[in-house]
Design a protein around this motif. Sequence first.
Motif, PDB file in Angstrom:
ATOM      1  N   ALA A 120       0.845  -1.194   0.000  1.00  0.00           N
ATOM      2  CA  ALA A 120       0.000   0.000   0.000  1.00  0.00           C
ATOM      3  C   ALA A 120       0.883   1.247   0.000  1.00  0.00           C
ATOM      4  CB  ALA A 120      -0.911  -0.013   1.225  1.00  0.00           C
ATOM      5  N   THR A 121       0.747   2.042  -1.047  1.00  0.00           N
ATOM      6  CA  THR A 121       1.592   3.210  -1.268  1.00  0.00           C
ATOM      7  C   THR A 121       0.688   4.437  -1.265  1.00  0.00           C
ATOM      8  OG1 THR A 121       3.124   1.838  -2.551  1.00  0.00           O
ATOM      9  CG2 THR A 121       3.292   4.214  -2.829  1.00  0.00           C
ATOM     10  N   ALA A 122       0.914   5.329  -0.326  1.00  0.00           N
ATOM     11  CA  ALA A 122      -0.029   6.404  -0.045  1.00  0.00           C
ATOM     12  C   ALA A 122      -0.004   7.498  -1.103  1.00  0.00           C
ATOM     13  CB  ALA A 122       0.258   7.010   1.326  1.00  0.00           C
ATOM     14  N   VAL A 123      -1.198   7.937  -1.490  1.00  0.00           N
ATOM     15  CA  VAL A 123      -1.301   8.993  -2.500  1.00  0.00           C
ATOM     16  C   VAL A 123      -1.211  10.389  -1.880  1.00  0.00           C
ATOM     17  CG1 VAL A 123      -2.571   7.552  -4.125  1.00  0.00           C
ATOM     18  CG2 VAL A 123      -3.847   8.949  -2.463  1.00  0.00           C
ATOM     19  N   THR A 124      -1.319  10.480  -0.550  1.00  0.00           N
ATOM     20  CA  THR A 124      -1.091  11.744   0.172  1.00  0.00           C
ATOM     21  C   THR A 124      -0.365  11.423   1.476  1.00  0.00           C
ATOM     22  OG1 THR A 124      -3.099  11.744   1.545  1.00  0.00           O
ATOM     23  CG2 THR A 124      -3.307  12.648  -0.690  1.00  0.00           C
ATOM     24  N   PRO A 125       0.371  12.372   2.046  1.00  0.00           N
ATOM     25  CA  PRO A 125       1.005  12.121   3.348  1.00  0.00           C
ATOM     26  C   PRO A 125      -0.013  11.778   4.429  1.00  0.00           C
ATOM     27  CG  PRO A 125       1.930  14.095   2.329  1.00  0.00           C
ATOM     28  CD  PRO A 125       0.749  13.696   1.487  1.00  0.00           C
ATOM     29  N   GLN A 126      -1.154  12.446   4.396  1.00  0.00           N
ATOM     30  CA  GLN A 126      -2.222  12.208   5.363  1.00  0.00           C
ATOM     31  C   GLN A 126      -2.841  10.820   5.189  1.00  0.00           C
ATOM     32  OE1 GLN A 126      -5.912  14.379   4.617  1.00  0.00           O
ATOM     33  NE2 GLN A 126      -5.842  15.187   6.701  1.00  0.00           N
ATOM     34  N   GLY A 127      -2.691  10.250   4.003  1.00  0.00           N
ATOM     35  CA  GLY A 127      -3.301   8.958   3.698  1.00  0.00           C
ATOM     36  C   GLY A 127      -2.448   7.757   4.034  1.00  0.00           C
ATOM     37  N   ARG A 128      -1.305   7.981   4.694  1.00  0.00           N
ATOM     38  CA  ARG A 128      -0.471   6.849   5.100  1.00  0.00           C
ATOM     39  C   ARG A 128      -1.102   6.117   6.283  1.00  0.00           C
ATOM     40  NH1 ARG A 128       5.005   9.988   6.201  1.00  0.00           N
ATOM     41  NH2 ARG A 128       3.447  11.563   6.799  1.00  0.00           N
ATOM     42  N   ILE A 129      -0.898   4.815   6.336  1.00  0.00           N
ATOM     43  CA  ILE A 129      -1.302   4.045   7.515  1.00  0.00           C
ATOM     44  C   ILE A 129      -0.398   4.417   8.680  1.00  0.00           C
ATOM     45  CG2 ILE A 129      -1.615   1.731   8.471  1.00  0.00           C
ATOM     46  CD1 ILE A 129      -1.822   0.795   5.469  1.00  0.00           C
ATOM     47  N   SER A 130       0.898   4.472   8.406  1.00  0.00           N
ATOM     48  CA  SER A 130       1.886   4.884   9.403  1.00  0.00           C
ATOM     49  C   SER A 130       2.845   5.868   8.746  1.00  0.00           C
ATOM     50  CB  SER A 130       2.678   3.681   9.921  1.00  0.00           C
ATOM     51  OG  SER A 130       3.712   3.337   9.010  1.00  0.00           O
ATOM     52  N   GLU A 131       3.660   6.513   9.539  1.00  0.00           N
ATOM     53  CA  GLU A 131       4.602   7.471   8.978  1.00  0.00           C
ATOM     54  C   GLU A 131       5.822   6.795   8.356  1.00  0.00           C
ATOM     55  OE1 GLU A 131       5.223  10.484  11.968  1.00  0.00           O
ATOM     56  OE2 GLU A 131       3.244  11.365  11.575  1.00  0.00           O
ATOM     57  N   ASN A 132       5.825   5.468   8.335  1.00  0.00           N
ATOM     58  CA  ASN A 132       6.897   4.724   7.668  1.00  0.00           C
ATOM     59  C   ASN A 132       6.399   3.981   6.435  1.00  0.00           C
ATOM     60  OD1 ASN A 132       7.817   4.366  10.932  1.00  0.00           O
ATOM     61  ND2 ASN A 132       9.281   5.237   9.487  1.00  0.00           N
ATOM     62  N   ASP A 133       5.249   4.417   5.913  1.00  0.00           N
ATOM     63  CA  ASP A 133       4.710   3.832   4.684  1.00  0.00           C
ATOM     64  C   ASP A 133       5.373   4.440   3.459  1.00  0.00           C
ATOM     65  OD1 ASP A 133       3.004   2.531   6.359  1.00  0.00           O
ATOM     66  OD2 ASP A 133       1.170   3.155   5.364  1.00  0.00           O
ATOM     67  N   LEU A 134       5.396   3.662   2.376  1.00  0.00           N
ATOM     68  CA  LEU A 134       5.802   4.201   1.089  1.00  0.00           C
ATOM     69  C   LEU A 134       4.790   5.239   0.614  1.00  0.00           C
ATOM     70  CD1 LEU A 134       7.006   1.081  -0.933  1.00  0.00           C
ATOM     71  CD2 LEU A 134       8.409   2.877   0.085  1.00  0.00           C
ATOM     72  N   GLY A 135       5.279   6.179  -0.196  1.00  0.00           N
ATOM     73  CA  GLY A 135       4.407   7.204  -0.737  1.00  0.00           C
ATOM     74  C   GLY A 135       4.602   7.401  -2.217  1.00  0.00           C
ATOM     75  N   VAL A 136       3.600   8.028  -2.824  1.00  0.00           N
ATOM     76  CA  VAL A 136       3.680   8.380  -4.236  1.00  0.00           C
ATOM     77  C   VAL A 136       3.015   9.745  -4.441  1.00  0.00           C
ATOM     78  CG1 VAL A 136       1.557   7.142  -4.925  1.00  0.00           C
ATOM     79  CG2 VAL A 136       3.460   7.399  -6.578  1.00  0.00           C
ATOM     80  N   TRP A 137       3.169  10.599  -3.417  1.00  0.00           N
ATOM     81  CA  TRP A 137       2.492  11.901  -3.477  1.00  0.00           C
ATOM     82  C   TRP A 137       3.344  12.995  -4.102  1.00  0.00           C
ATOM     83  CZ3 TRP A 137       3.633   9.727   1.433  1.00  0.00           C
ATOM     84  CH2 TRP A 137       4.692  10.343   2.124  1.00  0.00           C
ATOM     85  N   VAL A 196      -0.937   8.772  11.344  1.00  0.00           N
ATOM     86  CA  VAL A 196       0.040   9.844  11.217  1.00  0.00           C
ATOM     87  C   VAL A 196      -0.302  10.989  12.179  1.00  0.00           C
ATOM     88  CG1 VAL A 196       0.522   9.282   8.810  1.00  0.00           C
ATOM     89  CG2 VAL A 196      -1.228  10.982   9.346  1.00  0.00           C
ATOM     90  N   THR A 197       0.665  11.838  12.389  1.00  0.00           N
ATOM     91  CA  THR A 197       0.447  13.019  13.222  1.00  0.00           C
ATOM     92  C   THR A 197      -0.479  13.998  12.506  1.00  0.00           C
ATOM     93  OG1 THR A 197       2.660  12.766  14.145  1.00  0.00           O
ATOM     94  CG2 THR A 197       1.614  14.925  14.393  1.00  0.00           C
ATOM     95  N   GLY A 198      -1.379  14.618  13.262  1.00  0.00           N
ATOM     96  CA  GLY A 198      -2.267  15.617  12.681  1.00  0.00           C
ATOM     97  C   GLY A 198      -3.637  15.074  12.369  1.00  0.00           C
ATOM     98  N   ASP A 199      -4.439  15.915  11.718  1.00  0.00           N
ATOM     99  CA  ASP A 199      -5.810  15.530  11.384  1.00  0.00           C
ATOM    100  C   ASP A 199      -5.830  14.408  10.358  1.00  0.00           C
ATOM    101  OD1 ASP A 199      -6.886  17.462  13.063  1.00  0.00           O
ATOM    102  OD2 ASP A 199      -7.006  18.978  11.475  1.00  0.00           O
TER     103      ASP A 199
END
Length: 338
Positions: free
Chosen positions: A59-76, A111-114
């Motif tokens: 699972a590769t997050a399309v936004t930083p807010q959309g990560r399961i954890s802050e150590n997830d891969l991203g594609v934002w 993740v941290t924040g809303d």
Amino acid sequence: MSAKLFESYTIKDVTLKNRIVMSPMCMYSAENDGKVTDWHLVHYPTRAVGQAGLIMVEATAVTPQGRISENDLGVWNDEHIEGLAKVVSMVKAHGAKTAIQLAHAGRKSMVTGDIIAPSAIAFDEKMKTPLEMTADDIAQTIQAFKDGACRVKEAGFDIVEIHGAHGYLINEFLSPLTNKREDEYGGSKENRYRFLKEVIEAVQSEWNGPLFVRVSANDYADGGLDAEDYSEIASWMKEQGVDLIDVSSGAVVPARIPIFPGYQVKFAETIRQGADMPVGAVGLITSGLQAEEILQNNRADLIFLGRELLRDPYWPRQAARDLRVEIEAPEQYKRGWN
């Protein structure tokens, strides 16, 4: 003797050398910038060396807010493309095709924040209460899936999967247990499908290769969805041009899930028959004989393996031995595989 598990399988213009798929599994091994690390460059190519036909990146997050954890891969952002392209190159060098799962965690983000979701309902008493998504939030998230599809295309992936399962954002829109909206994205089954429908359209505007969607085909809770509901939803996805439904279950609400060998295969079979489209089966599939039974009885078209490939990256070799078929060993391992 031949075995269906080791037959090739073609989706659009992509041919897998066999029907063994490495299921997407979070590694929680990225830095908080979402970039690929050395761990991913070892983990994924190893399963390609092991002769799985398709390697699907987690699972590769399309936004930083959309990560399961802050150590997830991203594609934002575009900085993620280089690392993902390296994974693709290394996997393809060993004869496997590549896929990636585009995801947004919704109310299950830690993740941290809303965090955001269709409705302002926390998963449980330990999780944060999300903000109910505004029309702008919905539009921006759909755009993020579109942008993510553009980036993974540039990285060179063969297949894209949209994550609509396990209680994450798309699943939250689909289930009446988590979607209490009263606008055009809630209420009826068609309205609850609207978000996924628009995500699919957005992804397809950038991506014309094979497209999978992972679903949770049973909510395991009163008032939730089951495989019959998902047969209808899958038929809508088929009309949109989705090529295969990757059938998992659960995790949209806290629930007891009865787990036994092949416990989700019946859901895959129901959707395959009900929607008349290809499906992947996953869930406590551990042996070649078990996988072959699923395929030979037309219960699924592809076999997705998760934990079994964590335990044994060379599971295809053992499955071939179980089924008494010969598969090509990696050149470097021939003296040990025969």
